[in-house]
Structures are given as C-alpha cells and as structure tokens.
Write a protein that holds these residues in place. Structure first.
Motif, PDB file in Angstrom:
ATOM      1  N   GLY A 182       2.914  -7.569  12.503  1.00 24.14           N
ATOM      2  CA  GLY A 182       1.945  -6.524  12.811  1.00 24.14           C
ATOM      3  C   GLY A 182       1.964  -5.474  11.725  1.00 24.14           C
ATOM      4  O   GLY A 182       3.005  -5.259  11.090  1.00 24.14           O
ATOM      5  N   GLY A 183       0.826  -4.794  11.528  1.00 24.02           N
ATOM      6  CA  GLY A 183       0.756  -3.843  10.409  1.00 24.02           C
ATOM      7  C   GLY A 183       0.332  -2.433  10.747  1.00 24.02           C
ATOM      8  O   GLY A 183       0.304  -1.585   9.872  1.00 24.02           O
ATOM      9  N   ALA A 184      -0.014  -2.156  11.999  1.00 19.98           N
ATOM     10  CA  ALA A 184      -0.347  -0.775  12.383  1.00 19.98           C
ATOM     11  C   ALA A 184       0.776  -0.314  13.307  1.00 19.98           C
ATOM     12  O   ALA A 184       0.931  -0.830  14.415  1.00 19.98           O
ATOM     13  CB  ALA A 184      -1.697  -0.713  13.080  1.00 19.98           C
ATOM     14  N   GLY A 189       5.959  -1.956   8.362  1.00 17.95           N
ATOM     15  CA  GLY A 189       5.267  -0.679   8.439  1.00 17.95           C
ATOM     16  C   GLY A 189       5.943   0.422   7.655  1.00 17.95           C
ATOM     17  O   GLY A 189       7.161   0.405   7.444  1.00 17.95           O
ATOM     18  N   SER A 190       5.136   1.373   7.234  1.00 16.14           N
ATOM     19  CA  SER A 190       5.636   2.472   6.412  1.00 16.14           C
ATOM     20  C   SER A 190       6.503   3.443   7.212  1.00 16.14           C
ATOM     21  O   SER A 190       7.498   3.949   6.709  1.00 16.14           O
ATOM     22  CB  SER A 190       4.462   3.227   5.806  1.00 16.14           C
ATOM     23  N   THR A 191       6.125   3.691   8.471  1.00 11.28           N
ATOM     24  CA  THR A 191       6.804   4.754   9.222  1.00 11.28           C
ATOM     25  C   THR A 191       8.230   4.362   9.620  1.00 11.28           C
ATOM     26  O   THR A 191       8.979   5.198  10.112  1.00 11.28           O
ATOM     27  CB  THR A 191       6.010   5.149  10.493  1.00 11.28           C
ATOM     28  N   VAL A 243       1.476 -14.426   7.768  1.00 15.63           N
ATOM     29  CA  VAL A 243       0.458 -13.406   7.498  1.00 15.63           C
ATOM     30  C   VAL A 243       1.001 -12.035   7.876  1.00 15.63           C
ATOM     31  O   VAL A 243       1.584 -11.871   8.949  1.00 15.63           O
ATOM     32  CB  VAL A 243      -0.826 -13.657   8.344  1.00 15.63           C
ATOM     33  N   LYS A 244       0.824 -11.077   6.971  1.00 18.82           N
ATOM     34  CA  LYS A 244       1.031  -9.682   7.370  1.00 18.82           C
ATOM     35  C   LYS A 244      -0.320  -9.249   7.913  1.00 18.82           C
ATOM     36  O   LYS A 244      -1.280  -9.051   7.181  1.00 18.82           O
ATOM     37  CB  LYS A 244       1.444  -8.821   6.187  1.00 18.82           C
ATOM     38  N   TYR A 245      -0.367  -9.154   9.225  1.00 13.55           N
ATOM     39  CA  TYR A 245      -1.631  -9.023   9.946  1.00 13.55           C
ATOM     40  C   TYR A 245      -1.910  -7.542  10.239  1.00 13.55           C
ATOM     41  O   TYR A 245      -1.592  -7.041  11.312  1.00 13.55           O
ATOM     42  CB  TYR A 245      -1.530  -9.854  11.227  1.00 13.55           C
ATOM     43  N   VAL A 272       0.050  10.028   5.661  1.00 12.83           N
ATOM     44  CA  VAL A 272       1.250   9.256   6.011  1.00 12.83           C
ATOM     45  C   VAL A 272       2.284   9.229   4.875  1.00 12.83           C
ATOM     46  O   VAL A 272       3.456   9.573   5.072  1.00 12.83           O
ATOM     47  CB  VAL A 272       0.884   7.809   6.423  1.00 12.83           C
ATOM     48  N   TYR A 273       1.862   8.851   3.681  1.00 11.24           N
ATOM     49  CA  TYR A 273       2.850   8.645   2.611  1.00 11.24           C
ATOM     50  C   TYR A 273       3.454   9.983   2.161  1.00 11.24           C
ATOM     51  O   TYR A 273       4.657  10.086   1.916  1.00 11.24           O
ATOM     52  CB  TYR A 273       2.230   7.917   1.412  1.00 11.24           C
ATOM     53  N   GLN A 274       2.577  11.008   2.059  1.00 13.10           N
ATOM     54  CA  GLN A 274       3.070  12.334   1.650  1.00 13.10           C
ATOM     55  C   GLN A 274       4.064  12.864   2.683  1.00 13.10           C
ATOM     56  O   GLN A 274       5.092  13.438   2.330  1.00 13.10           O
ATOM     57  CB  GLN A 274       1.902  13.332   1.526  1.00 13.10           C
ATOM     58  N   MET A 324       1.799  12.211  11.455  1.00 12.02           N
ATOM     59  CA  MET A 324       1.834  11.763  10.053  1.00 12.02           C
ATOM     60  C   MET A 324       0.431  11.411   9.581  1.00 12.02           C
ATOM     61  O   MET A 324       0.021  11.748   8.465  1.00 12.02           O
ATOM     62  CB  MET A 324       2.731  10.530   9.907  1.00 12.02           C
ATOM     63  N   GLU A 325      -0.314  10.729  10.448  1.00  7.32           N
ATOM     64  CA  GLU A 325      -1.666  10.309  10.054  1.00  7.32           C
ATOM     65  C   GLU A 325      -2.571  11.521   9.836  1.00  7.32           C
ATOM     66  O   GLU A 325      -3.429  11.505   8.956  1.00  7.32           O
ATOM     67  CB  GLU A 325      -2.257   9.359  11.109  1.00  7.32           C
ATOM     68  N   SER A 326      -2.357  12.587  10.622  1.00 10.21           N
ATOM     69  CA  SER A 326      -3.246  13.736  10.470  1.00 10.21           C
ATOM     70  C   SER A 326      -2.924  14.526   9.192  1.00 10.21           C
ATOM     71  O   SER A 326      -3.782  15.169   8.624  1.00 10.21           O
ATOM     72  CB  SER A 326      -3.204  14.636  11.709  1.00 10.21           C
ATOM     73  N   SER A 380       0.851  -1.194   0.000  1.00 14.66           N
ATOM     74  CA  SER A 380       0.000   0.000   0.000  1.00 14.66           C
ATOM     75  C   SER A 380       0.881   1.236   0.000  1.00 14.66           C
ATOM     76  O   SER A 380       0.686   2.167  -0.796  1.00 14.66           O
ATOM     77  CB  SER A 380      -0.874   0.038   1.253  1.00 14.66           C
ATOM     78  N   THR A 381       1.877   1.248   0.885  1.00 11.81           N
ATOM     79  CA  THR A 381       2.792   2.374   1.017  1.00 11.81           C
ATOM     80  C   THR A 381       3.519   2.643  -0.294  1.00 11.81           C
ATOM     81  O   THR A 381       3.826   3.785  -0.620  1.00 11.81           O
ATOM     82  CB  THR A 381       3.846   2.051   2.111  1.00 11.81           C
ATOM     83  N   GLY A 382       3.792   1.591  -1.034  1.00 11.66           N
ATOM     84  CA  GLY A 382       4.525   1.713  -2.291  1.00 11.66           C
ATOM     85  C   GLY A 382       3.662   2.187  -3.438  1.00 11.66           C
ATOM     86  O   GLY A 382       4.144   2.319  -4.569  1.00 11.66           O
ATOM     87  N   VAL A 410       0.507 -13.944   3.400  1.00  9.78           N
ATOM     88  CA  VAL A 410      -0.829 -13.401   3.112  1.00  9.78           C
ATOM     89  C   VAL A 410      -0.894 -11.976   3.649  1.00  9.78           C
ATOM     90  O   VAL A 410      -0.458 -11.719   4.770  1.00  9.78           O
ATOM     91  CB  VAL A 410      -1.916 -14.267   3.806  1.00  9.78           C
ATOM     92  N   TYR A 411      -1.387 -11.038   2.845  1.00  9.02           N
ATOM     93  CA  TYR A 411      -1.498  -9.641   3.293  1.00  9.02           C
ATOM     94  C   TYR A 411      -2.962  -9.344   3.613  1.00  9.02           C
ATOM     95  O   TYR A 411      -3.770  -9.173   2.713  1.00  9.02           O
ATOM     96  CB  TYR A 411      -0.951  -8.719   2.192  1.00  9.02           C
ATOM     97  N   SER A 412      -3.253  -9.323   4.901  1.00  7.14           N
ATOM     98  CA  SER A 412      -4.631  -9.085   5.342  1.00  7.14           C
ATOM     99  C   SER A 412      -4.755  -7.683   5.923  1.00  7.14           C
ATOM    100  O   SER A 412      -4.127  -7.370   6.933  1.00  7.14           O
ATOM    101  CB  SER A 412      -4.989 -10.136   6.402  1.00  7.14           C
TER     102      SER A 412
HETATM  103  C1  HMN Z   1       2.134  -1.771   2.982  1.00  9.20           C
HETATM  104  O1  HMN Z   1       1.489  -2.606   2.369  1.00  9.20           O
HETATM  105  O2  HMN Z   1       2.751  -0.871   2.433  1.00  9.20           O
HETATM  106  C2  HMN Z   1       2.218  -1.807   4.454  1.00  9.20           C
HETATM  107  O3  HMN Z   1       2.295  -3.051   4.846  1.00  9.20           O
HETATM  108  C3  HMN Z   1       1.127  -1.051   5.059  1.00  9.20           C
HETATM  109  C4  HMN Z   1       1.412  -0.739   6.518  1.00  9.20           C
HETATM  110  O4  HMN Z   1       0.824  -1.690   7.347  1.00  9.20           O
HETATM  111  C5  HMN Z   1       0.878   0.640   6.789  1.00  9.20           C
HETATM  112  N1  HMN Z   1      -0.547   0.658   6.538  1.00  9.20           N
HETATM  113  C6  HMN Z   1      -1.074   1.441   5.611  1.00  9.20           C
HETATM  114  O5  HMN Z   1      -0.401   2.240   5.007  1.00  9.20           O
HETATM  115  C7  HMN Z   1      -2.524   1.309   5.353  1.00  9.20           C
HETATM  116  C8  HMN Z   1       1.189   1.133   8.180  1.00  9.20           C
HETATM  117  O6  HMN Z   1       2.568   1.120   8.326  1.00  9.20           O
HETATM  118  C9  HMN Z   1       0.639   2.557   8.393  1.00  9.20           C
HETATM  119  O7  HMN Z   1       1.076   3.411   7.357  1.00  9.20           O
HETATM  120  C10 HMN Z   1       1.081   3.108   9.731  1.00  9.20           C
HETATM  121  O8  HMN Z   1       0.597   2.300  10.761  1.00  9.20           O
HETATM  122  C11 HMN Z   1       0.592   4.558   9.949  1.00  9.20           C
HETATM  123  O9  HMN Z   1      -0.801   4.624   9.941  1.00  9.20           O
END
Ligand code: HMN
Length: 290
Positions: free
Chosen positions: A184-186, A203-205, A160-162, A247-249, A242-244, A44-46, A132-134
C-alpha cells in the motif's frame, strides 16, 4: 519483502549536495528506533526526480553501506531515460539491494505497450527482482487489472507498490496473483490496504510513525481489528497535519527536532516558514505524548 517499509527522505546540504552524515542518521533512525522491516530508497519522498544520476548512485551506495543486511532494501531506479534506469538498476543489484522498483514512465502520455516495454527492458537488462511503482495521482497513469496482470507476468516482476486508492482492484489482484507482493502507498489507508490484501506498505511517514504502523500491521495479523483501527486513527491525526503543511518538509523538520540530521530540501522545494515550523513542532509533542 513483507511488512512496513519506510520511503526514505534524502537529507541535502543547503547547497543541494547530498548530506552523507544526515543520510546515515536517517537510515539508523529507521532501523534502530522505528524498527521498520525495510527501506525504499530514491522514491518520491527521496526527491530522486530532482537528482542527477551521479547523486542517485551515491545515495544508493551510502544507504547500503549504512544499512548492510539489517533490513530489506528496495532501490527506486525508474527514470524517463531508460539507459539511466538500467545503469542504476545494475548498480543497485551489484551493491546487494534486495529488489529494484521503477516508477511508471511519466510526463508523456505513454501507451500501455510502451509502459510494458519499459519494464521488459529494465528487467531483461538487470535480471533482478522488480517492484512496479504505480502512483496514478502523480503520474496520471491508471492501469486496469489486465494491465497489472501483463506487467506481473514479466519475468522478475515480483510485485507492485500500489499507490492507487482503488481497493477492490487491489483485492482482485491479490486473489489473481497470490504469490506476488503488493504494498500500500497512502499511509492514512494502511489499515484498508492490508485488509484488502496488501502484504505490507511503503510510506514516507513511517520515519516518524514506523512503530505505530508496525503495531497496526501486527494487530491485523492477529485479527485485532479494533486495535488496528484505533492505531490508524491515531496515525491519521499526524498524517493529516503533515499533509496540510507539506509532508516531506514536515518529516525533515520533526526529525531534526528529534535529533536526527534530516537536512534541507532540494530546490525548487521550499523550506517551511517559521509559522509552518511552529505547526510542525506540534507533531513532536503529539509523538512524545503518544
Ligand atoms: C515514495 O516513492 O517515496 C513513496 O513510496 C511514496 C509514498 O507512497 C508516499 N506518497 C507520496 O509521497 C506521494 C506516502 O507515504 C505519502 O507521503 C503519505 O501517504 C502521506 O500523504
């Protein structure tokens, strides 16, 4: 396959083409400066769901070329088009990626049987480890413990990427499938994921907070709960900001201010406004002072 993995951003040029030089800089920054254990490419981040197949394939090539064997590499090759997913999966395997990952098929309300057959086909035709990416919050696909169990029973499905926030389910899954790997993914819940049984996180951060995430992970391995909690609180200040803003920008803006050419977003994502850039720049100061 364990530890802290960065979900890599993709730097684009202003016209939407891949920024090869920037991409290499982002890879180097994560390996050399953040010291993460692995990279998750094309998630997603990519912004990979905005790319065509040729660009996704080019992305996989450049990252492998730059990263070599320095860290674990996982290629997210999932696509609603099964043939594309299989082609990308086979390319990633030939390039030397350690594992594949595929998002659960989205948009249509697929039945669990359909979702399962998607993973069966990709794994049969690529014969390479699959994570698996859930991510129910974006796909709407919520799976039960039994559903996860059926996917984990498919040959080559290694974990699983949970990106699910139900932690009691994660604890149960790790208890039932101790040999499988769970990420973990959050990022604001890294502490909770690891305590609940995750083997690591994607995670993206971590392009910005990789060092803190690694320190948190290590603290938990040494049962230093207080230290881990403080690190999570520190990280969450940045993550909430970042979320507010976006995040990606924000990731791209802050990386650029740190001297890493993180490039532009892919249309229809918007760039930050001047005011948002000012807010994002506060993160640069927070990180520099920490
Ligand atoms: C991806 O597919 O790029 C990551 O696995 C996604 C990752 O879990 C991020 N989720 C989303 O971007 C939806 C998190 O790192 C997320 O960006 C972070 O928890 C800040 O909200």
């Amino acid at each position: 396959m364990k530890g802290i993995m960065t979900a890599l951003i993709t730097p684009f040029n202003e016209d939407g083409t891949l920024n090869d030089k920037g991409l290499r800089e982002v890879v180097r920054h994560n390996i050399d400066v953040m010291g993460v254990d692995g990279l998750y490419i094309g998630g997603s981040t990519g912004e990979s769901f905005l790319m065509d197949e040729a660009m996704r394939s080019e992305l996989l090539k450049i990252v492998k070329e730059e990263a070599g064997d320095a860290v674990t590499l996982i290629a997210q090759i999932g696509s609603l088009n099964i043939e594309e997913a299989i082609r990308l999966g086979n390319e990633a395997k030939e390039l030397g990626y350690d594992a594949l990952s595929a998002i659960t098929p989205y948009y249509y309300k697929f039945s669990f049987e359909e979702i399962k057959s998607y993973y069966e086909r990709i794994t049969e035709e690529t014969n390479h480890p699959m994570v698996v990416y859930s991510i129910p919050v974006l796909t709407g696909t919520q799976m039960t413990i039994d559903d996860y169990g059926e996917l984990l029973a498919i040959p080559n499905v290694v974990g699983v990427k949970y990106s699910d926030t139900n932690l009691s389910r994660l604890t149960k899954l790790k208890e039932l499938y101790p040999d499988k790997v769970f990420y973990g993914g959050a990022d604001d819940m890294l502490l909770q994921y690891i305590i609940s049984g995750a083997d690591g996180a994607i995670g993206s951060t971590y392009s910005l907070l990789g060092k803190q995430a690694k320190a948190l992970f290590d603290a938990l391995q040494n049962s230093e709960l207080k230290e881990a909690k403080n690190l999570q609180l520190e990280m969450n200040q940045v993550i909430a900001k970042m979320e507010s803003i976006g995040v990606y920008q924000t990731l791209k803006h802050v990386l650029k201010e740190q001297g890493v050419d993180a490039g532009f977003m892919k249309f229809p994502f918007k760039e930050l406004t001047d005011d948002e850039k000012r807010q994002a720049s506060e993160i640069v100061d927070i990180l520099a002072s920490g």
